[in-house]
Design a protein around this motif. Sequence first.
Motif: not given
Lengths: 386, 386
Positions: B57-60, B64-69, B92-99, B235-238
């Motif tokens: 799935s695309y989803f994790a 979570n606000l960061c639905w792919f984390l 703090h919210y955690i947003v994961v990224g590709t690096g 949310q905007k970062m997500v």
Amino acid sequence: MCGATEQGHARNNGAATNLSSDTLVNLDHGDPMIFETYWRNMGDKCTVMIPGYQSLSYFADTENLCWFLEPKLEESIKNLHKVVGNAVVDDHYIVVGTGSSQLIQAALYALAPPDQPKPASIVCAAPYYSCYKEMAEFLRSGLYKWEGDAHTFDKDGPYIEMVTSPNNPDGVCREAVVKKDGGKLVHDLAYYWPQYTPITAPADYDIMLFTVSKCTGHAGSRIGWALVKDKEVAQKMVTFMTISTIGVSKESQQRAAKILEVISNGCKDPKSSNGITDNFFLYGQSILSKRWDKLRNTLKHSQVFSLAKYPIKYCHFTQDFSEAHPAFAWIKAKDSIDDCEKLFRGHKVLTRSGRRFGSDPKYVRVSMVSKEEDFQLFITRLSSIN
Amino acid sequence: MCGATEQGHARNNGAATNLSSDTLVNLDHGDPMIFETYWRNMGDKCTVMIPGYQSLSYFADTENLCWFLEPKLEESIKNLHKVVGNAVVDDHYIVVGTGSSQLIQAALYALAPPDQPKPASIVCAAPYYSCYKEMAEFLRSGLYKWEGDAHTFDKDGPYIEMVTSPNNPDGVCREAVVKKDGGKLVHDLAYYWPQYTPITAPADYDIMLFTVSKCTGHAGSRIGWALVKDKEVAQKMVTFMTISTIGVSKESQQRAAKILEVISNGCKDPKSSNGITDNFFLYGQSILSKRWDKLRNTLKHSQVFSLAKYPIKYCHFTQDFSEAHPAFAWIKAKDSIDDCEKLFRGHKVLTRSGRRFGSDPKYVRVSMVSKEEDFQLFITRLSSIN
């Protein structure tokens, strides 16, 4: 998928198991859970083991133009295209991306002339994949500008036409429509695999995009690839990937390499009489074909909805005639219904409105690749509206 | 790392083993191979096994606000920050990224006001991380514009200041310099880990960026994370991540979760007398400290090059006083040498010119986190120039 966050709290990913009449069925996005049973049945055949000391480096192969591309993935990609016969690979560079989404943006960056006073126009024939517009607009780039439907495009200057074939949302096989001087084409062939559509010939275009999300159903891996004829364009796409994310997850690449290898090997497995096969594409075609039959049967005498037919074509992979079984159904409501998406939402089915695809809100796009239980619930609710 | 493609064919990643006098040593980028021995010694402790049916799935986590984390990665990140004491995570919210590269761009997207006639200014005090400029400029965004050195910035209107601490290239701990109304800050804390610098207090800023590339040395995984105070910004970062790449590799996230967990557990291991420890940060500090000693010894009586000193501070993690041992050396050539990068290139050492960091070409940035054999060769060649 771009709308994922808006409706992220709807049920998906099979976390819930009791589907009551209140359950919201999310068929807005194309989360490819349909193939989960196949992968479970494969057991350990595709398991990858990654020790802690592996893939520390940014680099995968410094001799390769695409320096972050894992050599095994490159090999698996080339091999799979040859086995399936859906694309010419030998005179193309391979650029790997974090899903094909990132490669679409890399292609726009590579093709938009950097020295023009005005941004290059980006177009696609409507109904077009809704994310193209979002990708082209979200950073307000001065390099390119979304100009919408290719059918009505009449501006001068450089343009880039996205050619999605088979098309998302409507499953139709397409060719470029603008055909003017100064145009560049990007062929998004995410769905040009035998489970979705007959493979009529190996595609041979300047830039062709693919993704494991749609090929094998591993959307969580975020692996896509571009086959690129021109070296300079490929190099610019690599530059985009370097600045954007300094390459692509090595773990995902290694796993994708393994999965594509297993799929290629499975293609040697013929269709068996009991329908159980290691041939992923035959499995996929069989399960999608059953869903499409069920959908068409449900709508056969419908007074509310209609579905287009797909032509029967010879598939060189299956060596048989068949029609397409797209990953999405593009459903049209009768004239008296203005907003088809709203109608479905009232019946607790989330779909994506035709409006998002530059088309009429009488249409909705409905995922045909969801989990089985979601599909069944959709059919039940659809019958009740009919 | 942005210059990787330009010099991609120089030796790196340990592919070659015979280092002759002709070998080009690439210390231009910060490929963190220094930690490879540690990870090899860890054997199977960090091995992850991923079966073929996982992460389709695309989803994790749709809640979570960061639905792919991946939930396990979130847990490992929070736990590690608590163990190390380098950042406040709880509010703090955690947003994961590709690096962290992708998260820098996500932060610019989230912070730049969408309703302004002019783009927001992006600044950073020179010498600044060379990739900020490239990231801010490459798509010619109408949302933001690179304005260079924060010290000389005097424009009106909204601005975003990148605060890199410890700084890349020079290892100095920093604070914001502009301090005007309407400013937003992004704290890039990629190097705020005990192997590089004393941890003087838990950082507590609006947006803090980290990456496993620098924390553990797993650059190939392309996993970074942002700690974000404001929900709307997160949310905007997500949203940026959704449009840009529809989330982040699940395989890399799972592996990073495991690695961070193992590191957290290893932090309970005290420094042993023989120098062998499971405590990754003590190991890292020890090996970097040895390299810095070697470099400083080599340059002690140099007539050509000089190095700045770092203040001795108390580190709450090691519970000891120490100076910084940055991932890069920021070397200055004497006045009569105009182009330090060219000088090193003549001695077959690739470095990154001070020019790229908005600074003087008398400076170069040299990686201190390369493979041991590259570092040794660098020291040998440096001695010959001295």
